[in-house]
Structure formats: structure tokens, C-alpha cells
Design a protein around this motif. Sequence first.
Motif, PDB file in Angstrom:
ATOM      1  N   GLY A   1       0.829  -1.185   0.000  1.00  0.00           N
ATOM      2  CA  GLY A   1       0.000   0.000   0.000  1.00  0.00           C
ATOM      3  C   GLY A   1       0.874   1.249   0.000  1.00  0.00           C
ATOM      4  N   GLN A   2       0.238   2.395  -0.091  1.00  0.00           N
ATOM      5  CA  GLN A   2       0.993   3.649  -0.082  1.00  0.00           C
ATOM      6  C   GLN A   2       0.062   4.802   0.301  1.00  0.00           C
ATOM      7  N   TYR A   3       0.614   5.771   1.022  1.00  0.00           N
ATOM      8  CA  TYR A   3      -0.157   6.907   1.508  1.00  0.00           C
ATOM      9  C   TYR A   3      -1.428   6.425   2.214  1.00  0.00           C
ATOM     10  N   CYS A   4      -1.242   5.616   3.249  1.00  0.00           N
ATOM     11  CA  CYS A   4      -2.373   4.956   3.907  1.00  0.00           C
ATOM     12  C   CYS A   4      -3.090   5.846   4.921  1.00  0.00           C
ATOM     13  N   ASP A   5      -2.528   6.989   5.265  1.00  0.00           N
ATOM     14  CA  ASP A   5      -3.147   7.899   6.231  1.00  0.00           C
ATOM     15  C   ASP A   5      -2.945   9.315   5.722  1.00  0.00           C
TER      16      ASP A   5
ATOM     17  N   ASN B   1       0.518   9.976  -7.413  1.00  0.00           N
ATOM     18  CA  ASN B   1      -0.324  11.071  -6.919  1.00  0.00           C
ATOM     19  C   ASN B   1      -1.702  10.612  -6.469  1.00  0.00           C
ATOM     20  N   THR B   2      -1.915   9.292  -6.433  1.00  0.00           N
ATOM     21  CA  THR B   2      -3.123   8.737  -5.826  1.00  0.00           C
ATOM     22  C   THR B   2      -2.705   7.629  -4.863  1.00  0.00           C
ATOM     23  N   THR B   3      -3.591   7.284  -3.951  1.00  0.00           N
ATOM     24  CA  THR B   3      -3.236   6.327  -2.908  1.00  0.00           C
ATOM     25  C   THR B   3      -2.937   4.937  -3.450  1.00  0.00           C
ATOM     26  N   ASN B   4      -3.517   4.593  -4.597  1.00  0.00           N
ATOM     27  CA  ASN B   4      -3.235   3.276  -5.169  1.00  0.00           C
ATOM     28  C   ASN B   4      -2.480   3.341  -6.488  1.00  0.00           C
ATOM     29  N   GLY B   5      -2.081   4.541  -6.897  1.00  0.00           N
ATOM     30  CA  GLY B   5      -1.324   4.693  -8.133  1.00  0.00           C
ATOM     31  C   GLY B   5      -2.142   4.582  -9.396  1.00  0.00           C
ATOM     32  N   LYS B   6      -3.480   4.549  -9.254  1.00  0.00           N
ATOM     33  CA  LYS B   6      -4.356   4.428 -10.422  1.00  0.00           C
ATOM     34  C   LYS B   6      -5.147   5.710 -10.638  1.00  0.00           C
ATOM     35  N   ILE B   7      -5.632   5.905 -11.848  1.00  0.00           N
ATOM     36  CA  ILE B   7      -6.356   7.127 -12.190  1.00  0.00           C
ATOM     37  C   ILE B   7      -7.580   7.309 -11.304  1.00  0.00           C
ATOM     38  N   ASP B   8      -8.238   6.203 -10.949  1.00  0.00           N
ATOM     39  CA  ASP B   8      -9.465   6.298 -10.159  1.00  0.00           C
ATOM     40  C   ASP B   8      -9.203   6.245  -8.654  1.00  0.00           C
ATOM     41  N   GLY B   9      -7.939   6.356  -8.262  1.00  0.00           N
ATOM     42  CA  GLY B   9      -7.601   6.303  -6.846  1.00  0.00           C
ATOM     43  C   GLY B   9      -7.869   7.622  -6.139  1.00  0.00           C
ATOM     44  N   ILE B  10      -7.768   7.609  -4.821  1.00  0.00           N
ATOM     45  CA  ILE B  10      -7.962   8.821  -4.035  1.00  0.00           C
ATOM     46  C   ILE B  10      -6.756   9.738  -4.246  1.00  0.00           C
ATOM     47  N   PRO B  11      -6.968  10.978  -4.655  1.00  0.00           N
ATOM     48  CA  PRO B  11      -5.837  11.896  -4.874  1.00  0.00           C
ATOM     49  C   PRO B  11      -5.076  12.148  -3.582  1.00  0.00           C
ATOM     50  N   VAL B  12      -3.760  12.196  -3.693  1.00  0.00           N
ATOM     51  CA  VAL B  12      -2.913  12.529  -2.549  1.00  0.00           C
ATOM     52  C   VAL B  12      -2.674  14.033  -2.570  1.00  0.00           C
TER      53      VAL B  12
ATOM     54  N   GLN C   1      -0.063  13.342   5.695  1.00  0.00           N
ATOM     55  CA  GLN C   1       0.526  13.506   4.367  1.00  0.00           C
ATOM     56  C   GLN C   1       1.357  14.782   4.356  1.00  0.00           C
ATOM     57  N   TYR C   2       2.696  14.597   4.367  1.00  0.00           N
ATOM     58  CA  TYR C   2       3.628  15.732   4.412  1.00  0.00           C
ATOM     59  C   TYR C   2       4.574  15.727   3.215  1.00  0.00           C
ATOM     60  N   ASP C   3       4.213  15.021   2.161  1.00  0.00           N
ATOM     61  CA  ASP C   3       5.052  14.872   0.972  1.00  0.00           C
ATOM     62  C   ASP C   3       4.755  16.008  -0.005  1.00  0.00           C
ATOM     63  N   PRO C   4       5.737  16.875  -0.289  1.00  0.00           N
ATOM     64  CA  PRO C   4       5.494  17.974  -1.228  1.00  0.00           C
ATOM     65  C   PRO C   4       5.439  17.520  -2.687  1.00  0.00           C
TER      66      PRO C   4
ATOM     67  N   PHE D   1      12.649  14.339   1.016  1.00  0.00           N
ATOM     68  CA  PHE D   1      12.763  12.891   0.865  1.00  0.00           C
ATOM     69  C   PHE D   1      12.290  12.193   2.144  1.00  0.00           C
ATOM     70  N   TRP D   2      12.699  12.719   3.308  1.00  0.00           N
ATOM     71  CA  TRP D   2      12.274  12.121   4.578  1.00  0.00           C
ATOM     72  C   TRP D   2      10.748  12.125   4.686  1.00  0.00           C
ATOM     73  N   GLN D   3      10.148  13.261   4.336  1.00  0.00           N
ATOM     74  CA  GLN D   3       8.694  13.374   4.457  1.00  0.00           C
ATOM     75  C   GLN D   3       7.970  12.541   3.416  1.00  0.00           C
ATOM     76  N   HIS D   4       8.572  12.371   2.253  1.00  0.00           N
ATOM     77  CA  HIS D   4       8.015  11.460   1.252  1.00  0.00           C
ATOM     78  C   HIS D   4       7.986  10.038   1.792  1.00  0.00           C
ATOM     79  N   GLU D   5       9.095   9.598   2.352  1.00  0.00           N
ATOM     80  CA  GLU D   5       9.175   8.218   2.843  1.00  0.00           C
ATOM     81  C   GLU D   5       8.218   7.984   4.023  1.00  0.00           C
ATOM     82  N   PHE D   6       8.115   8.965   4.908  1.00  0.00           N
ATOM     83  CA  PHE D   6       7.180   8.815   6.026  1.00  0.00           C
ATOM     84  C   PHE D   6       5.750   8.733   5.522  1.00  0.00           C
ATOM     85  N   SER D   7       5.362   9.664   4.683  1.00  0.00           N
ATOM     86  CA  SER D   7       3.966   9.744   4.243  1.00  0.00           C
ATOM     87  C   SER D   7       3.557   8.555   3.384  1.00  0.00           C
TER      88      SER D   7
END
Length: 307
Positions: free
Chosen positions: A95-99, A111-122, A103-106, A161-167
Motif C-alpha cells: 500500500g501507499q499513503y495509507c493515512d 499522486n493517488t493512494t493506489n497509483g491508479k487514475i481512479d484512486g484517491i488523490p494525494v 501527508q507531508y510529501d510535497p 525525501f524524509w517526508q516522502h518516505e514517512f507519508s
Amino acid sequence: MIYFKTNLLIILPIFTSIVKAWNSDNHTCALTKPIFSCENQTTILDTCCTPTEGLVLITQYWDTYTGLESEKSFLPLNSWTIHGLWPDRCDGSYGQYCDLSRQYDPFPSPNTTNGKIDGIPVPIWQGGDIITPLLQKYGKYDLLSYLEKYWKSQGSPDWTFWQHEFSKHATCFSTYDVGFEGVPNCYGSIYQNSTEASIIDFLESVIKAQIQYPTYEWLSDEGIKPSNQTGYNINKIQDILTKASGAQPYLGCYGPTKQILSEVWYYSHSLGRPQEGILKPINQTTKTNCNSTQPIWYYERTPGSEY
């Protein structure tokens, strides 16, 4: 008897509030017998104490420059740099961007939680660096110094980069959950700010895992050193790291013929929380993509890029 009843009336509300706290904050993992993640999912009693996405990856980069040398951003001598600590599911998916409340990734990628067009935008984080002031707030200057030396970004400030990895990754580890959308709050009401606690906890966990895998040292001890003149056999590199780490890692290469060595992923199962850093090596589930018939280039760092 009157004396006893009077004190009981005073004590009872306090006791009731303690019970309520226990009901919501009952995540003292020291009281839970640890089990290895992914080895018996049906026995997980508390997701704060065993990660549900329990294939834990310790990932590292070999870069030759930061692109920000003019801003005093250098790569560490005689060391690979940190990529991250990732939670894959036991079947190898992830998974990715689960919370999204954390979300602190600039630069969210994907750019979506599941990497698909119909996913939730991050949502794009526009609040700048939160990690540096957070570590300064709690006096963790040694941790900040270590991150600044060994967790390097290429072409952007390290904090991005740190905030990307955390988020993207930490929020998918159940052991760092803070109550988003009904999941447990692993930190409970004893912490003034669970989100801050989860960030610091994750950063320390990354370091605790990374220092167990000194890739540069393992290769150097066997005569594999960065070189612009000598290419290496990928099977030899793989064998050295397998013997040293205890299981076969993934090696990543880039270039049109996949001959430039750039990253390594060590797979593991975690005994209890990854916060404890007790990791059992597991063979790669993603096959190494490096060229197996041509020399692999483990290039020297660009002059002026190391410090």
C-alpha cells in the motif's frame, strides 16, 4: 464505614477514567509475546505490536552526486545512503499513503493512494519542512545530524525525501497507526501528540534497521569497491551480500542495458514491532533487475560530492 464510602466516591471516578484509558490505549507491546510478521498472521493479537504489512524492506541507494553540492549537500564517505524502511504485504504487494491526515510529501509519487487514475488523490503538502523543527523541538540533534549525513536526497532538500518516505510508507505500517479512520492509536493518550510520536518513532526505526546492513563495508571487505575502470559480475555482488546479510537481496540497476548499480533492498520479517529492529532476513520477492551477462558498473562518486 462512612470514611470508606467517602473515599470510594472520590476514587471511583478516577478509577473509571483509568479503565476507559486502558480500553483505548491498551497497546503495551512489552506485555504481548512477539511473533515474526508474515509467519502466522492469524495469531496477531494487536496490530500495534505486529505489523499487518509485515514484509519489511530495508532499502539503500548508491548515488554518485546530490546535485546540491553548491548548497553544501554531500554524500557520506564509504557508505551507501538510506532509501527507506518499507512495509510490503506478505504476498509482496504493498500500500501507499495509507493515512492522508499524515501527508507531508510535497511531491507525492504516485499522486493517488493506489497509483491508479481512479484512486484517491494525494494532496500536495505545502507546509514545508516539519521534521527538522520537530527533532529540534525534542532535542534530538544527534538523530537530525545522522539523517542529514546518511539520508540524502538527489536534486531536492533532504527533508522532502524524509517526508516522502514517512507519508508514503510509514503510514502503511500498522505499528505506527494514530487512529486514522478507526484504526487503533498505537500511542494512546499518554502522548501529547501521537502524530509527532509516530514520526520520531519511524525515523529512529529507519536508522536502527539501516545500521544492521553496512552494504559498502560488506562489498569493500570482499574487494568490490567503486570504480570507473573495473566492472563487476552481478552474481558475485549478490553472493557477497547474501552471505553477509543472511538472505538474498534485490539489486537494482539502471541504464539502457541495466548495468549501473544504484540500489539494494534487503527483505525481512520483524519480530514484533519494526521499532525494535529485530529482523529476520528473507530472500527477495522481487527479482534483481541487473544485467546478468555484462559487467556491472559500481561507479565512483563524482569529485567534490563526498564529505
